[in-house]
Design a protein around this motif. Structure first.
Motif, PDB file in Angstrom:
ATOM      1  N   LEU A  46     118.978  -4.193  42.916  1.00 24.26           N
ATOM      2  CA  LEU A  46     119.519  -4.055  44.060  1.00 24.26           C
ATOM      3  C   LEU A  46     120.085  -2.859  44.402  1.00 24.26           C
ATOM      4  O   LEU A  46     119.989  -2.505  45.500  1.00 24.26           O
ATOM      5  CB  LEU A  46     120.468  -5.350  44.206  1.00 24.26           C
ATOM      6  CG  LEU A  46     119.858  -6.795  44.119  1.00 24.26           C
ATOM      7  CD1 LEU A  46     121.035  -7.728  43.757  1.00 24.26           C
ATOM      8  CD2 LEU A  46     118.901  -7.016  45.255  1.00 24.26           C
ATOM      9  N   ILE A  47     120.919  -2.406  43.622  1.00 21.06           N
ATOM     10  CA  ILE A  47     121.646  -1.009  43.809  1.00 21.06           C
ATOM     11  C   ILE A  47     120.531   0.081  43.957  1.00 21.06           C
ATOM     12  O   ILE A  47     120.779   0.946  44.994  1.00 21.06           O
ATOM     13  CB  ILE A  47     122.467  -0.661  42.848  1.00 21.06           C
ATOM     14  CG1 ILE A  47     123.844  -1.656  42.607  1.00 21.06           C
ATOM     15  CG2 ILE A  47     123.182   0.685  42.990  1.00 21.06           C
ATOM     16  CD1 ILE A  47     124.544  -1.888  43.901  1.00 21.06           C
ATOM     17  N   LEU A  48     119.530   0.221  43.137  1.00 26.27           N
ATOM     18  CA  LEU A  48     118.542   1.128  43.254  1.00 26.27           C
ATOM     19  C   LEU A  48     117.967   1.208  44.793  1.00 26.27           C
ATOM     20  O   LEU A  48     117.792   2.125  45.369  1.00 26.27           O
ATOM     21  CB  LEU A  48     117.465   1.118  42.283  1.00 26.27           C
ATOM     22  CG  LEU A  48     118.005   1.542  40.829  1.00 26.27           C
ATOM     23  CD1 LEU A  48     116.950   1.260  39.934  1.00 26.27           C
ATOM     24  CD2 LEU A  48     118.274   3.293  40.703  1.00 26.27           C
ATOM     25  N   GLN A  49     117.660  -0.251  45.033  1.00 25.52           N
ATOM     26  CA  GLN A  49     117.025  -0.155  46.640  1.00 25.52           C
ATOM     27  C   GLN A  49     118.069   0.191  47.611  1.00 25.52           C
ATOM     28  O   GLN A  49     117.695   0.976  48.498  1.00 25.52           O
ATOM     29  CB  GLN A  49     116.522  -1.706  46.773  1.00 25.52           C
ATOM     30  CG  GLN A  49     116.091  -1.973  48.018  1.00 25.52           C
ATOM     31  CD  GLN A  49     114.648  -1.150  48.203  1.00 25.52           C
ATOM     32  OE1 GLN A  49     113.680  -1.129  47.184  1.00 25.52           O
ATOM     33  NE2 GLN A  49     114.362  -0.096  49.308  1.00 25.52           N
ATOM     34  N   GLN A  50     119.203   0.078  47.508  1.00 26.30           N
ATOM     35  CA  GLN A  50     120.312   0.435  48.475  1.00 26.30           C
ATOM     36  C   GLN A  50     120.362   1.940  48.385  1.00 26.30           C
ATOM     37  O   GLN A  50     120.236   2.656  49.414  1.00 26.30           O
ATOM     38  CB  GLN A  50     121.722  -0.306  48.041  1.00 26.30           C
ATOM     39  CG  GLN A  50     121.399  -1.520  48.141  1.00 26.30           C
ATOM     40  CD  GLN A  50     121.127  -2.215  49.458  1.00 26.30           C
ATOM     41  OE1 GLN A  50     121.515  -1.378  50.544  1.00 26.30           O
ATOM     42  NE2 GLN A  50     120.539  -3.357  49.396  1.00 26.30           N
ATOM     43  N   LEU A  51     120.271   2.522  47.154  1.00 24.01           N
ATOM     44  CA  LEU A  51     120.283   4.109  47.034  1.00 24.01           C
ATOM     45  C   LEU A  51     118.957   4.696  47.728  1.00 24.01           C
ATOM     46  O   LEU A  51     119.203   5.800  48.273  1.00 24.01           O
ATOM     47  CB  LEU A  51     120.513   4.621  45.587  1.00 24.01           C
ATOM     48  CG  LEU A  51     121.797   4.112  44.944  1.00 24.01           C
ATOM     49  CD1 LEU A  51     121.839   4.407  43.535  1.00 24.01           C
ATOM     50  CD2 LEU A  51     122.862   4.232  45.800  1.00 24.01           C
ATOM     51  N   LYS A  52     117.854   4.134  47.407  1.00 26.65           N
ATOM     52  CA  LYS A  52     116.800   4.781  48.077  1.00 26.65           C
ATOM     53  C   LYS A  52     116.883   4.536  49.478  1.00 26.65           C
ATOM     54  O   LYS A  52     116.389   5.772  50.286  1.00 26.65           O
ATOM     55  CB  LYS A  52     115.436   3.875  47.829  1.00 26.65           C
ATOM     56  CG  LYS A  52     115.090   4.150  46.071  1.00 26.65           C
ATOM     57  CD  LYS A  52     113.891   3.372  46.174  1.00 26.65           C
ATOM     58  CE  LYS A  52     113.407   3.718  44.743  1.00 26.65           C
ATOM     59  NZ  LYS A  52     114.088   3.484  43.421  1.00 26.65           N
ATOM     60  N   ASP A  53     117.446   3.458  50.228  1.00 30.55           N
ATOM     61  CA  ASP A  53     117.675   3.336  51.832  1.00 30.55           C
ATOM     62  C   ASP A  53     118.773   4.552  52.059  1.00 30.55           C
ATOM     63  O   ASP A  53     118.462   5.034  53.253  1.00 30.55           O
ATOM     64  CB  ASP A  53     118.187   2.140  51.977  1.00 30.55           C
ATOM     65  CG  ASP A  53     117.230   1.133  51.702  1.00 30.55           C
ATOM     66  OD1 ASP A  53     115.964   1.351  51.681  1.00 30.55           O
ATOM     67  OD2 ASP A  53     117.695  -0.148  51.667  1.00 30.55           O
ATOM     68  N   LEU A  54     119.521   5.099  51.224  1.00 29.73           N
ATOM     69  CA  LEU A  54     120.495   5.947  51.581  1.00 29.73           C
ATOM     70  C   LEU A  54     120.140   7.208  51.136  1.00 29.73           C
ATOM     71  O   LEU A  54     120.935   8.159  51.007  1.00 29.73           O
ATOM     72  CB  LEU A  54     121.967   5.750  50.960  1.00 29.73           C
ATOM     73  CG  LEU A  54     122.444   4.462  51.403  1.00 29.73           C
ATOM     74  CD1 LEU A  54     123.805   3.846  50.538  1.00 29.73           C
ATOM     75  CD2 LEU A  54     123.195   4.606  52.941  1.00 29.73           C
ATOM     76  N   GLN A  55     118.805   7.503  51.192  1.00 28.72           N
ATOM     77  CA  GLN A  55     118.226   8.941  50.746  1.00 28.72           C
ATOM     78  C   GLN A  55     118.563   9.506  49.427  1.00 28.72           C
ATOM     79  O   GLN A  55     119.257  10.615  49.203  1.00 28.72           O
ATOM     80  CB  GLN A  55     118.495  10.060  51.862  1.00 28.72           C
ATOM     81  CG  GLN A  55     117.981   9.392  53.170  1.00 28.72           C
ATOM     82  CD  GLN A  55     117.807  10.871  54.178  1.00 28.72           C
ATOM     83  OE1 GLN A  55     117.754  11.760  53.813  1.00 28.72           O
ATOM     84  NE2 GLN A  55     117.456  10.453  55.431  1.00 28.72           N
ATOM     85  N   LEU A  56     118.805   8.497  48.430  1.00 28.21           N
ATOM     86  CA  LEU A  56     118.985   9.232  47.063  1.00 28.21           C
ATOM     87  C   LEU A  56     117.617   8.284  46.304  1.00 28.21           C
ATOM     88  O   LEU A  56     117.839   7.570  45.441  1.00 28.21           O
ATOM     89  CB  LEU A  56     120.333   8.194  46.409  1.00 28.21           C
ATOM     90  CG  LEU A  56     121.472   9.115  47.178  1.00 28.21           C
ATOM     91  CD1 LEU A  56     122.695   8.208  46.679  1.00 28.21           C
ATOM     92  CD2 LEU A  56     121.525  10.455  46.613  1.00 28.21           C
ATOM     93  N   PRO A  57     116.383   8.945  46.577  1.00 33.53           N
ATOM     94  CA  PRO A  57     115.295   8.511  45.940  1.00 33.53           C
ATOM     95  C   PRO A  57     115.165   8.790  44.700  1.00 33.53           C
ATOM     96  O   PRO A  57     114.430   7.958  43.919  1.00 33.53           O
ATOM     97  CB  PRO A  57     114.316   9.267  46.693  1.00 33.53           C
ATOM     98  CG  PRO A  57     114.803  10.341  47.187  1.00 33.53           C
ATOM     99  CD  PRO A  57     116.216  10.222  47.528  1.00 33.53           C
ATOM    100  N   ASN A  58     115.812   9.692  43.926  1.00 33.91           N
ATOM    101  CA  ASN A  58     115.520  10.044  42.588  1.00 33.91           C
ATOM    102  C   ASN A  58     116.713   9.415  41.749  1.00 33.91           C
ATOM    103  O   ASN A  58     116.737   9.616  40.635  1.00 33.91           O
ATOM    104  CB  ASN A  58     115.318  11.557  42.381  1.00 33.91           C
ATOM    105  CG  ASN A  58     114.143  12.128  43.187  1.00 33.91           C
ATOM    106  OD1 ASN A  58     113.167  11.695  42.909  1.00 33.91           O
ATOM    107  ND2 ASN A  58     114.300  13.149  43.943  1.00 33.91           N
ATOM    108  N   ALA A  59     117.751   8.704  42.490  1.00 33.94           N
ATOM    109  CA  ALA A  59     118.651   8.271  41.744  1.00 33.94           C
ATOM    110  C   ALA A  59     118.194   7.098  40.692  1.00 33.94           C
ATOM    111  O   ALA A  59     117.492   6.321  40.951  1.00 33.94           O
ATOM    112  CB  ALA A  59     119.651   7.570  42.691  1.00 33.94           C
TER     113      ALA A  59
END
Length: 553
Positions: free
Chosen positions: A373-386
């Motif tokens: 869930l957190i990884l999906q949120q980070l991708k939405d927030l332009q942290l695709p490599n997080a």
């Protein structure tokens, strides 16, 4: 949801009254205009401390009042009802006042209450998040709390806590028995104390009954004298006169007023006659027994003595007796006590370990879900490599189980996973926190969430993604956002501007809702510092893009 707020004589605000809306509202304004004042006021409604320095210069008091609209089944309604606060139509009005003398007053629905109760209630309705609040993510202790909140198994947490305390209590008792060095004098003194309690033979509620009997005996002369006089007065003709009056009126059948009065007098006669007999019988039973009086005094003195010596109450004395009995038993049968305690401790340890294992299995499962869930949120927030990982390491254990929980992150490609507290810039941490809020807000039931300049350190498309994420969050809860970025403000459903006015030595902060044209002008100012044609055109294009991206058409 917070539907209205009224602020008077608060720092730079003379008088501000706002009708607030659901979805997302942005608040912008020049540096120093007081953008965060409204959020500070809402913080005071949440129970933050107030002092006389917050009162506007030249005024006697400051007032902050908020109106919340609660859903019919909201959890706080029962808490309010239990405390005697009724919420008609689900409306909750919270008022805070502070006077120049420093006196603070809190009210719920116009009824005075405590600040702590206000804090208890409003903290379940409003969550204020500033850039500073991201610091608690750097504390590893917060990671366990967040994972357990996501796992949502309060019963298992409570069970683990209880089994841990039971295990620790037995372990401490065994340690004391193993390392204690009691001598004969200790045993003799403990036995004396136990015998003294047992010989007193205290009974629950005995003292109250004895003191009541003593009180009656001490008032014997007053009771017997006054009761005898009362009976004499009644015997002088009052009762018989009432009966004679009844008899005469009862015979007057021609007038129902008289016969009705006769019936009332008959009831009065029977009632008086019954009470007269009752008082006479009790008076005959009254006596002053000097021997019994001395017995009462001695018994009451003994009970007071024992209670003073061993805890102050019957319950405390019984608790002390249990302690003495166990202590004496542990001395007299030390080896047996140790052997028995070791067996009980082993059982308690196994129960605790089983609870810890159940909690670990649950946490492991939920940790993997949270990661996705957190990884999906980070991708939405332009942290695709997080990358994000919840690490569970075993340790000796405490009341929260035997897992040491750490959030590990890598914000950029090629970086190894490291503890959150050892990585991430302020802007990245703010985005991570926003992602967490998006996941956790749906679990907490919070009605209103406030972001106070958490977009510091970001710009461009990243800022726009933050605005879109806030707007997404606003589909489920009311969102207020204090921002200095046009890209974030463009995503809001409502846009307020905070302005500071100075005239004749008087300074005032005001807040007003903008229309579409004013929004574009304000966005041009905060993004490019001017309202030139090119700045207005860029702001308009940004606003149109935000409406398209967020579905606000």
């Amino acid at each position: 949801m917070l539907t209205q707020i009224y602020v008077k004589n608060f720092i730079l605000m003379d008088e501000v009254q706002l009708e607030l809306h659901d979805n997302m509202s942005a608040f912008t304004g020049e540096t120093g205009a007081g953008k965060s004042l409204l959020m500070d006021a809402i913080g005071i409604l949440k129970g933050d401390r107030v002092n006389s320095d917050m009162i506007k210069e030249g005024c006697d008091k400051a007032v902050i009042e908020g109106v919340f609209e609660l859903a019919p089944q909201h959890s706080v309604l029962q808490q309010l009802q239990d405390a005697g606060h009724e919420c008609e139509d689900g409306l909750l009005i919270v008022t805070r006042e502070v006077t120049r003398e420093g006196r603070s007053i809190a009210r719920i629905n116009q009824r005075t209450t405590t600040v702590s109760f206000v804090k208890q209630i409003v903290s379940q309705l409003v969550d204020i998040h500033s850039q500073h609040d991201t610091q608690y993510l750097r504390n590893a202790a917060s990671h366990q709390l967040l994972l357990d909140r996501f796992a949502r198994d309060e019963d298992l947490l409570a069970k683990t806590k209880q089994s841990y305390h039971s295990y620790r209590s037995m372990k401490d008792a065994l340690e004391e028995a193993l390392h204690s060095d009691y001598n004969e004098d200790d045993l003799e003194f403990l036995t004396f104390q136990l015998n003294e309690i047992d010989e007193a033979q205290l009974q629950e509620e005995e003292l109250e009954k004895l003191e009541q009997e003593q009180k009656r005996m001490m008032a014997y002369e007053k009771l017997s004298s006054s009761a005898a006089q009362a009976i004499a007065l009644l015997d002088e003709g009052s009762v018989s006169s009432i009966y004679e009056s009844y008899r005469l009126l009862h015979a007057l059948h021609e007038d129902e007023i008289f016969t009705d009065a006769a019936a009332q007098l008959l009831d009065l006669y029977y009632a008086l006659d019954e009470q007269c007999s009752r008082v006479r019988t009790h008076l005959e039973e009254l006596e002053f027994d000097e021997g019994r009086f001395h017995e009462l005094q001695e018994r009451i003195f003994l009970i007071h003595k024992i209670q003073r010596k061993y805890g102050g109450s019957y319950a405390a004395v019984m608790e002390k007796r249990s302690f003495l009995e166990k202590k004496i038993d542990s001395i007299l049968h030390r080896q047996d006590f140790i052997a028995k305690s070791e067996k009980e401790l082993e059982k308690a340890r196994k129960v605790y370990e089983e609870d810890c294992m159940q909690l670990h299995v649950l946490r492991e499962k939920k940790a993997r879900e949270l990661e996705q869930l957190i990884l999906q949120q980070l991708k939405d927030l332009q942290l695709p490599n997080a990358r994000f990982h919840v690490e569970l390491e075993p340790f000796e254990g405490n009341a929260q189980g035997s897992d040491k929980i750490t959030f590990l992150v890598s914000m950029n490609a090629g970086e190894r996973l490291r503890p959150l507290q050892a990585t991430a810039s302020g802007g990245e941490l703010s985005r991570f926190m926003l992602g967490l809020k998006t996941v956790f807000t749906r679990l907490t039931g919070i009605d209103t969430i406030i972001f106070d300049e958490i977009d510091t350190g970001v710009s461009g498309s990243v800022a726009f993604s933050i605005g879109k994420k806030m707007r997404q969050l606003a589909q489920r809860t009311q969102v207020f956002c204090v921002t200095h970025l046009a890209s974030v403000a463009a995503c809001a459903m409502q846009h307020y501007v905070v302005e500071k006015h100075q005239e004749g030595g008087h300074t005032e902060t005001t807040i007003r809702l903008l229309n579409d044209k004013e929004r574009i002008q304000e966005m041009a100012v905060i993004s490019q510092g001017s309202t030139s044609e090119s700045a207005l055109q860029a702001a308009k294009e940004l606003y149109e893009l935000a409406k398209k991206e967020t579905g606000n058409n």
